[in-house]
Design a protein around this motif. Sequence first.
Motif, PDB file in Angstrom:
ATOM      1  N   PRO A 173      -6.661  35.842  31.860  1.00  0.00           N
ATOM      2  CA  PRO A 173      -7.143  35.093  30.708  1.00  0.00           C
ATOM      3  C   PRO A 173      -8.225  35.875  29.965  1.00  0.00           C
ATOM      4  N   ALA A 174      -8.273  35.637  28.654  1.00  0.00           N
ATOM      5  CA  ALA A 174      -9.273  36.312  27.830  1.00  0.00           C
ATOM      6  C   ALA A 174     -10.656  35.816  28.211  1.00  0.00           C
ATOM      7  N   ALA A 175     -11.634  36.530  27.749  1.00  0.00           N
ATOM      8  CA  ALA A 175     -13.018  36.127  28.014  1.00  0.00           C
ATOM      9  C   ALA A 175     -13.257  34.743  27.423  1.00  0.00           C
ATOM     10  N   ARG A 176     -14.230  34.081  27.956  1.00  0.00           N
ATOM     11  CA  ARG A 176     -14.553  32.738  27.473  1.00  0.00           C
ATOM     12  C   ARG A 176     -14.901  32.781  25.995  1.00  0.00           C
ATOM     13  N   PRO A 177     -14.496  31.733  25.261  1.00  0.00           N
ATOM     14  CA  PRO A 177     -14.867  31.691  23.836  1.00  0.00           C
ATOM     15  C   PRO A 177     -16.363  31.463  23.703  1.00  0.00           C
ATOM     16  N   PRO A 178     -16.911  31.801  22.531  1.00  0.00           N
ATOM     17  CA  PRO A 178     -18.356  31.599  22.357  1.00  0.00           C
ATOM     18  C   PRO A 178     -18.694  30.116  22.457  1.00  0.00           C
ATOM     19  N   PRO A 179     -19.922  29.809  22.824  1.00  0.00           N
ATOM     20  CA  PRO A 179     -20.299  28.402  22.970  1.00  0.00           C
ATOM     21  C   PRO A 179     -20.245  27.676  21.626  1.00  0.00           C
ATOM     22  N   MET A 180     -20.000  26.393  21.713  1.00  0.00           N
ATOM     23  CA  MET A 180     -19.953  25.560  20.512  1.00  0.00           C
ATOM     24  C   MET A 180     -21.367  25.439  19.951  1.00  0.00           C
ATOM     25  N   PRO A 181     -21.493  25.272  18.602  1.00  0.00           N
ATOM     26  CA  PRO A 181     -22.827  25.095  18.034  1.00  0.00           C
ATOM     27  C   PRO A 181     -23.428  23.781  18.506  1.00  0.00           C
ATOM     28  N   PRO A 182     -24.733  23.708  18.534  1.00  0.00           N
ATOM     29  CA  PRO A 182     -25.364  22.470  19.000  1.00  0.00           C
ATOM     30  C   PRO A 182     -25.048  21.308  18.059  1.00  0.00           C
ATOM     31  N   VAL A 183     -25.030  20.141  18.624  1.00  0.00           N
ATOM     32  CA  VAL A 183     -24.751  18.929  17.860  1.00  0.00           C
ATOM     33  C   VAL A 183     -26.076  18.395  17.326  1.00  0.00           C
ATOM     34  N   SER A 184     -26.080  18.008  16.040  1.00  0.00           N
ATOM     35  CA  SER A 184     -27.316  17.472  15.452  1.00  0.00           C
ATOM     36  C   SER A 184     -27.564  16.067  15.963  1.00  0.00           C
TER      37      SER A 184
END
Length: 155
Positions: free
Chosen positions: A117-128
């Motif tokens: 599997p590919a590397a983990r995707p970047p983290p999601m942006p924080p939720v306001s």
Amino acid sequence: ADADADADADAAVLDGGGGAAGEQSLSLLCRYGSNVMRSPHEARYRTIRHSNAAFKRAIGRHAAGRQVLRLAGFAFDAGAAGGDDRTWSLPPTSSLEPLQYLLQEAEALQRAAPPRPAARPPPMPPVSEEGAAPPPPPLAPASASASASAAPIGR
């Protein structure tokens, strides 16, 4: 629970589907087999020290790994009582056909293994605080000067 984990690990040795551990086991089995096939008369390639850390980790601790060695023609020698000279060896009079067959099958398993599997995707942006993700930054508008600077030189 430990017996189930051991059984799963043993299956991984045989089918190459055990993730990194299965890949290491299969790779080491292929290396041992390839060395023997390349230099069948070299005793050092026909002998595996049971005390070898890589062997213990990838093959020796798994019943299936030891069984694969037996199927390839290797025999276990317990050495002297209490000694650390236990080995797996392929007798010089052994046919190399079983080893060659197992090596071909192991290499086919390696080729058929699904890609990692590919590397983990970047983290999601924080939720306001309102519960919605912040909007992406606005794109800079295209300007006439930007398009002029992109024109070829010499016009």
